[in-house]
Scaffold this active site. Structure first.
Site, short mmCIF file in Angstrom:
data_model
loop_
_atom_site.label_atom_id
_atom_site.label_comp_id
_atom_site.label_asym_id
_atom_site.label_seq_id
_atom_site.Cartn_x
_atom_site.Cartn_y
_atom_site.Cartn_z
N ARG A 1 95.77 20.01 10.39
CA ARG A 1 96.54 19.01 9.64
C ARG A 1 96.10 18.95 8.17
O ARG A 1 96.03 17.89 7.56
CB ARG A 1 96.38 17.61 10.25
CG ARG A 1 96.68 17.53 11.72
CD ARG A 1 98.16 17.61 12.04
NE ARG A 1 98.38 17.31 13.44
CZ ARG A 1 98.42 18.23 14.41
NH1 ARG A 1 98.27 19.51 14.12
NH2 ARG A 1 98.62 17.88 15.65
N SER B 1 101.51 10.20 14.72
CA SER B 1 100.07 9.92 14.78
C SER B 1 99.60 9.35 13.45
O SER B 1 99.79 10.00 12.41
CB SER B 1 99.28 11.20 15.05
OG SER B 1 99.77 11.84 16.20
N GLU C 1 95.96 10.43 9.09
CA GLU C 1 96.67 11.70 8.92
C GLU C 1 97.83 11.48 7.96
O GLU C 1 98.19 12.34 7.17
CB GLU C 1 97.20 12.15 10.28
CG GLU C 1 98.02 13.41 10.21
CD GLU C 1 98.58 13.82 11.57
OE1 GLU C 1 97.79 14.05 12.50
OE2 GLU C 1 99.82 13.90 11.68
P1 FAD Z 1 107.26 13.21 3.84
O1 FAD Z 1 106.78 12.08 4.69
O2 FAD Z 1 108.48 13.00 3.04
O3 FAD Z 1 106.08 13.69 2.90
C1 FAD Z 1 104.79 13.87 3.41
C2 FAD Z 1 103.89 14.32 2.27
O4 FAD Z 1 104.26 15.63 1.86
C3 FAD Z 1 103.98 13.44 1.03
O5 FAD Z 1 102.71 13.29 0.45
C4 FAD Z 1 104.92 14.20 0.10
O6 FAD Z 1 104.65 13.98 -1.26
C5 FAD Z 1 104.62 15.64 0.49
N1 FAD Z 1 105.81 16.49 0.38
C6 FAD Z 1 106.95 16.37 1.11
N2 FAD Z 1 107.82 17.34 0.77
C7 FAD Z 1 107.22 18.07 -0.20
C8 FAD Z 1 107.61 19.21 -0.98
N3 FAD Z 1 108.80 19.78 -0.83
N4 FAD Z 1 106.73 19.68 -1.90
C9 FAD Z 1 105.52 19.10 -2.08
N5 FAD Z 1 105.10 18.04 -1.38
C10 FAD Z 1 105.93 17.53 -0.45
N6 FAD Z 1 103.34 15.94 12.42
C11 FAD Z 1 102.75 17.01 13.03
O7 FAD Z 1 102.03 17.78 12.39
N7 FAD Z 1 102.94 17.23 14.36
C12 FAD Z 1 103.71 16.44 15.14
O8 FAD Z 1 103.87 16.69 16.33
C13 FAD Z 1 104.33 15.32 14.53
N8 FAD Z 1 105.08 14.46 15.26
C14 FAD Z 1 105.64 13.35 14.67
C15 FAD Z 1 106.39 12.49 15.46
C16 FAD Z 1 106.98 11.37 14.90
C17 FAD Z 1 107.78 10.42 15.75
C18 FAD Z 1 106.83 11.12 13.51
C19 FAD Z 1 107.49 9.94 12.87
C20 FAD Z 1 106.07 11.98 12.72
C21 FAD Z 1 105.46 13.12 13.30
N9 FAD Z 1 104.69 14.01 12.54
C22 FAD Z 1 104.12 15.10 13.14
C23 FAD Z 1 104.47 13.77 11.11
C24 FAD Z 1 105.61 14.32 10.20
O9 FAD Z 1 106.81 14.44 10.90
C25 FAD Z 1 105.26 15.66 9.60
O10 FAD Z 1 104.07 15.60 8.88
C26 FAD Z 1 106.38 16.20 8.68
O11 FAD Z 1 106.08 17.50 8.23
C27 FAD Z 1 106.62 15.28 7.47
O12 FAD Z 1 107.80 15.75 6.82
P2 FAD Z 1 108.57 14.82 5.81
O13 FAD Z 1 109.63 15.66 5.19
O14 FAD Z 1 109.03 13.59 6.48
O15 FAD Z 1 107.42 14.52 4.77
P1 NAP Z 2 98.40 14.76 24.47
O1 NAP Z 2 99.11 15.96 25.01
O2 NAP Z 2 98.38 13.50 25.25
O3 NAP Z 2 96.91 15.15 24.09
C1 NAP Z 2 96.06 14.25 23.38
C2 NAP Z 2 95.30 15.04 22.35
O4 NAP Z 2 94.45 15.96 23.02
C3 NAP Z 2 96.24 15.82 21.49
O5 NAP Z 2 96.27 15.20 20.25
C4 NAP Z 2 95.73 17.23 21.48
O6 NAP Z 2 95.22 17.62 20.22
C5 NAP Z 2 94.59 17.26 22.48
N1 NAP Z 2 94.92 18.22 23.56
C6 NAP Z 2 95.65 17.98 24.68
N2 NAP Z 2 95.72 19.10 25.44
C7 NAP Z 2 95.03 20.04 24.78
C8 NAP Z 2 94.74 21.41 25.05
N3 NAP Z 2 95.18 22.03 26.15
N4 NAP Z 2 94.01 22.09 24.14
C9 NAP Z 2 93.56 21.49 23.01
N5 NAP Z 2 93.81 20.19 22.69
C10 NAP Z 2 94.52 19.48 23.57
O7 NAP Z 2 98.96 14.43 23.00
P2 NAP Z 2 100.29 13.73 22.53
O8 NAP Z 2 99.91 12.61 21.68
O9 NAP Z 2 101.25 13.54 23.64
O10 NAP Z 2 100.87 14.84 21.56
C11 NAP Z 2 101.26 16.09 22.05
C12 NAP Z 2 101.23 17.10 20.92
O11 NAP Z 2 102.13 16.70 19.89
C13 NAP Z 2 99.86 17.22 20.27
O12 NAP Z 2 99.65 18.55 19.91
C14 NAP Z 2 99.95 16.32 19.06
O13 NAP Z 2 99.12 16.75 18.01
C15 NAP Z 2 101.43 16.46 18.69
N6 NAP Z 2 101.90 15.22 18.07
C16 NAP Z 2 101.57 15.01 16.77
C17 NAP Z 2 102.00 13.87 16.12
C18 NAP Z 2 101.68 13.68 14.67
O14 NAP Z 2 102.25 12.79 14.04
N7 NAP Z 2 100.81 14.48 14.09
C19 NAP Z 2 102.75 12.92 16.78
C20 NAP Z 2 103.04 13.15 18.12
C21 NAP Z 2 102.62 14.32 18.75
P3 NAP Z 2 96.14 18.23 19.06
O15 NAP Z 2 96.69 17.05 18.34
O16 NAP Z 2 95.18 19.00 18.24
O17 NAP Z 2 97.20 19.10 19.65
#
Ligand code: FAD
Ligand code: NAP
Length: 333
Positions: free
Chosen positions: A159, A233, A329
């Site tokens: 991340r 998250s 994050e």
């Molecule tokens: P924004 O929120 O608009 O921007 C995020 C940041 O990036 C800001 O600081 C902005 O300035 C910068 N930015 C945006 N676009 C640009 C650009 N073109 N150039 C330079 N900087 C830029 N994230 C994960 O990694 N894994 C997940 O599984 C995941 N699941 C999610 C589930 C839900 C329900 C929600 C709400 C969010 C989740 N996220 C997850 C977080 C998010 O969706 C991601 O980080 C996504 O990439 C953000 O995109 P955005 O366009 O909305 O970014």
């Molecule tokens: P989950 O499957 O309940 O697992 C909880 C955490 O344990 C996860 O965050 C994941 O880390 C880790 N994990 C689970 N199984 C694993 C494996 N086999 N090997 C290594 N790490 C493991 O998690 P969840 O919340 O439902 O999310 C599922 C996936 O979607 C995850 O990868 C999570 O990162 C992603 N997610 C991200 C966001 C976001 O906003 N960033 C929001 C929702 C879901 P990791 O996070 O490193 O995968």
């Protein structure tokens, strides 16, 4: 030109904050015009799904609307695709699947735009965008010059990327190039995926099966921001030394962890928060989700300041009980 200043509909946490103006960007000329006009300071936004507006923003916000998905190179095994930063990420994943191209199916249903994907190196279910990333094009907002960044320039981590650190708020990512596979290997190590495939008796899953599994799991577990505002998250999962985990195991034998390398493990932040009693807890309109403690939600009119106070309280409780730092994050604006 007068621009809207209201960010309410531009952030999935639905925080009611203002900025100096929201400027849609459809191409490079739009950016150069803004730079010539001398509008400053500038911030970039995509879908607003990973920002927390802690107050009004003293900046013009450039909204990425650059579109287009184009195959620019191809051989027997893979294709190189150039994607406009304003394309919706999930739609890009669906495009790849419909063309039989694999590598990003585990990232289905992540909200937001393609241009933001490198920013925190989006990841889910054992796959990160760095796994298929080739390069990106970004405009330096200081001088308007476009630069190409390759993998080694971006310092991608869990991340993380340079765009969250030394290059923060300096560049506008206009396009991202991904290498997608024609005969992909699927990644189904996360338990939830395997359970879903077993339920449907799928023993040799296609990329579409994997995406279907992930979409179904996500819909069942995560609150839809359109219904209950959130940014996914809120905190990163902390990575701690193995020795620290072993100490914690003495008082918490059921602690969950995943090995990162020989010396480090990742502990799910949701587990730590839940153990501190914060799952489903509410602080005014700021709350943790009732079935996912890592997701902070806005039940209505929480301000960014209130969300942050609640987040700080949670992080403080985790630190006090486990000696583990959890850090946001989400990008704090
Ligand atoms: P924004 O929120 O608009 O921007 C995020 C940041 O990036 C800001 O600081 C902005 O300035 C910068 N930015 C945006 N676009 C640009 C650009 N073109 N150039 C330079 N900087 C830029 N994230 C994960 O990694 N894994 C997940 O599984 C995941 N699941 C999610 C589930 C839900 C329900 C929600 C709400 C969010 C989740 N996220 C997850 C977080 C998010 O969706 C991601 O980080 C996504 O990439 C953000 O995109 P955005 O366009 O909305 O970014
Ligand atoms: P989950 O499957 O309940 O697992 C909880 C955490 O344990 C996860 O965050 C994941 O880390 C880790 N994990 C689970 N199984 C694993 C494996 N086999 N090997 C290594 N790490 C493991 O998690 P969840 O919340 O439902 O999310 C599922 C996936 O979607 C995850 O990868 C999570 O990162 C992603 N997610 C991200 C966001 C976001 O906003 N960033 C929001 C929702 C879901 P990791 O996070 O490193 O995968």
């Amino acid at each position: 030109m007068s621009y809207s200043k209201q960010l309410l509909s531009h952030n999935t946490m639905r925080i009611d904050a203002k900025c100096l103006g929201i400027i849609p960007i459809f191409d490079l000329r739009n950016i150069h015009k803004i730079l010539v006009e001398g509008l400053s300071p500038l911030r970039v936004i995509g879908g607003g799904s990973n920002i927390l507006l802690t107050s009004d923003i003293n900046a013009y916000v450039l909204k990425n609307e650059i579109k287009g998905i184009e195959i620019i190179d191809e051989d027997a095994e893979q294709v190189l695709v150039k994607v406009g930063g304003g394309e919706n990420w999930h739609q890009f994943v669906m495009w790849a699947i419909s063309h039989g191209l694999g590598g990003i199916e585990n990232l289905a249903l992540i909200p937001g735009c393609v241009g933001a994907a490198p920013m925190q190196n989006i990841g889910a279910y054992g796959v990160e965008q760095v796994d298929t990333f080739h390069s990106l094009i970004a405009v330096d907002l200081k001088d308007g010059i476009s630069q190409t960044f390759y993998k080694e320039d971006c310092n991608f981590g869990y991340r993380e990327s340079i765009f969250k650190h030394e290059a923060k708020d300096r560049y506008f990512i206009t396009h991202v190039m991904y290498r997608l596979q024609k005969s992909p290997t699927v990644h189904v190590a996360y338990g939830d995926i395997q359970n879903w495939l077993d339920q449907y008796n799928i023993s040799v899953p296609s990329i579409r099966d994997v995406a279907d599994a992930i979409m179904a799991i996500r819909k069942s577990k995560l609150p839809d921001p359109a219904v209950l505002p959130n940014t996914g998250s809120f905190f990163k999962n902390p990575i701690v030394p193995l020795a620290h985990l072993n100490e914690l195991k003495e008082s918490h034998p059921d602690i969950v962890s995943y090995q990162v390398d020989d010396q480090h493990v990742k502990i799910p932040a949701a587990w730590l928060i839940e153990r501190c009693g914060y799952k489903g807890k509410r602080y005014g309109d700021a709350a943790t989700h009732k079935s996912h403690a890592l997701v902070l939600v806005n039940h209505g009119n929480a301000s960014g300041k209130q969300m942050m106070e609640f987040a700080n309280e949670i992080a403080g409780a985790v630190k006090a009980q486990f000696g583990v730092e959890i850090v946001p994050e989400v990008n704090l604006w």
